[in-house]
Design an enzyme around this catalytic site. Structure first.
Site, short mmCIF file in Angstrom:
data_model
loop_
_atom_site.label_atom_id
_atom_site.label_comp_id
_atom_site.label_asym_id
_atom_site.label_seq_id
_atom_site.Cartn_x
_atom_site.Cartn_y
_atom_site.Cartn_z
N ASP A 1 0.86 -1.17 0.00
CA ASP A 1 0.00 0.00 0.00
C ASP A 1 0.91 1.24 0.00
O ASP A 1 2.08 1.15 0.38
CB ASP A 1 -0.87 -0.06 1.26
CG ASP A 1 -1.72 1.17 1.46
OD1 ASP A 1 -2.22 1.72 0.46
OD2 ASP A 1 -1.89 1.58 2.63
N ARG A 2 0.38 2.37 -0.44
CA ARG A 2 1.23 3.56 -0.49
C ARG A 2 1.05 4.46 0.73
O ARG A 2 1.92 4.51 1.61
CB ARG A 2 0.94 4.35 -1.79
CG ARG A 2 2.02 5.36 -2.15
CD ARG A 2 1.56 6.36 -3.19
NE ARG A 2 0.70 7.38 -2.60
CZ ARG A 2 0.13 8.36 -3.29
NH1 ARG A 2 0.31 8.46 -4.59
NH2 ARG A 2 -0.61 9.26 -2.67
N ASP A 3 -0.11 5.13 0.81
CA ASP A 3 -0.31 6.11 1.88
C ASP A 3 -0.38 5.42 3.24
O ASP A 3 -1.17 4.50 3.44
CB ASP A 3 -1.60 6.90 1.63
CG ASP A 3 -1.56 7.66 0.30
OD1 ASP A 3 -0.49 8.19 -0.04
OD2 ASP A 3 -2.59 7.70 -0.39
N TYR B 1 -5.62 14.13 0.34
CA TYR B 1 -4.91 13.38 -0.69
C TYR B 1 -3.53 13.98 -0.92
O TYR B 1 -3.33 15.19 -0.75
CB TYR B 1 -5.70 13.40 -2.01
CG TYR B 1 -7.01 12.67 -1.88
CD1 TYR B 1 -7.05 11.29 -2.00
CD2 TYR B 1 -8.18 13.35 -1.56
CE1 TYR B 1 -8.25 10.60 -1.85
CE2 TYR B 1 -9.38 12.67 -1.40
CZ TYR B 1 -9.40 11.30 -1.55
OH TYR B 1 -10.58 10.61 -1.38
N ASN C 1 -5.33 3.08 -3.62
CA ASN C 1 -6.61 3.74 -3.93
C ASN C 1 -6.37 5.24 -4.01
O ASN C 1 -5.86 5.83 -3.06
CB ASN C 1 -7.63 3.47 -2.82
CG ASN C 1 -8.18 2.06 -2.83
OD1 ASN C 1 -7.96 1.29 -3.75
ND2 ASN C 1 -8.91 1.72 -1.77
N CYS D 1 -16.24 -0.01 -8.61
CA CYS D 1 -15.34 -0.60 -9.61
C CYS D 1 -14.73 -1.89 -9.06
O CYS D 1 -14.86 -2.21 -7.88
CB CYS D 1 -14.24 0.40 -9.95
SG CYS D 1 -13.17 0.77 -8.54
N CYS E 1 -11.47 -2.36 -9.03
CA CYS E 1 -10.08 -2.14 -8.64
C CYS E 1 -9.91 -1.50 -7.27
O CYS E 1 -8.86 -1.67 -6.64
CB CYS E 1 -9.32 -1.35 -9.70
SG CYS E 1 -10.15 0.05 -10.45
ZN LIG Z 1 -11.31 1.52 -9.35
#
Ligand SMILES: [Zn+2]
Length: 187
Positions: free
Chosen positions: A10-12, A23, A55, A101, A103
């Site tokens: 994960d990034r954040d 963000y 995300n 979605c 994703c």
């Molecule tokens: Zn998505």
């Protein structure tokens, strides 16, 4: 010799400091989490693939666009390279949470796309490291080992109800433990 595993990050909140309720819209907003770059550098020789899955609903909400995100990710790649690390792929979900979605984590779409791009990825020989309930759910859904980086207190209730394999205070703590407990040949 056993195939090296894949690391999903994960990034954040894992690689960079999370902006609670906001963000990372610009490169200057991207502040590495303490020790995270060093950790990726240390982990790099132990993994066949290192893939970021993130995300980024700020795009779907119209607060930033893909060019902004690309600039942020170019900074991230440069910092990781400078620390001796490697990111093989960066996958993001740009969609608004209401879109439904395939994703947006906890859905598995980003990891499935990574396996299309890197067919050597074996989810049973993969690790998912994140700070959110969605990360743990994604990893669990695909049979990965799950590692929680603690700190996202908004998710405490959801996380308490989930199977999580390991918990650490930081990516650097995970790296130290992983390297100490792994017996593989590192070139
Ligand atoms: Zn998505």
């Amino acid at each position: 010799m056993e195939q090296k595993p894949t690391l999903f990050l994960d990034r954040d909140g894992v690689i960079n400091r999370r902006i609670s309720g906001g963000y990372v819209r610009h490169p200057e907003d991207f502040i590495p989490a303490k020790g995270a770059l060093q950790a990726i550098g240390q982990l790099t020789p132990y993994f066949s693939r290192i893939v970021v899955v993130t995300n980024q609903a700020g795009i779907g909400k119209g607060m930033m666009d893909e060019r902004d995100l690309d600039a942020v990710h170019r900074k991230m790649q440069a910092l990781v390279h400078a620390a001796g690390g490697r990111l093989d792929g960066i996958y993001f979900c740009p969609h608004h949470p209401d879109v439904g979605c395939a994703c947006r984590k906890p859905a598995t779409g980003m990891a499935l796309q990574a396996r299309i791009d890197f067919p050597d990825i074996d989810f049973k020989n993969s690790w998912m490291v994140g700070d959110s309930a969605g990360d743990m759910q994604l990893g669990h859904s695909l049979g990965m080992r799950t590692v929680l980086i603690e700190g996202k207190f908004e998710d405490s209730a959801a996380l308490a109800a989930m199977p999580i394999d390991y918990r650490f205070a930081s990516l650097l703590d995970f790296a130290a433990s992983f390297i100490e407990n792994t017996v593989v040949n590192v070139p």
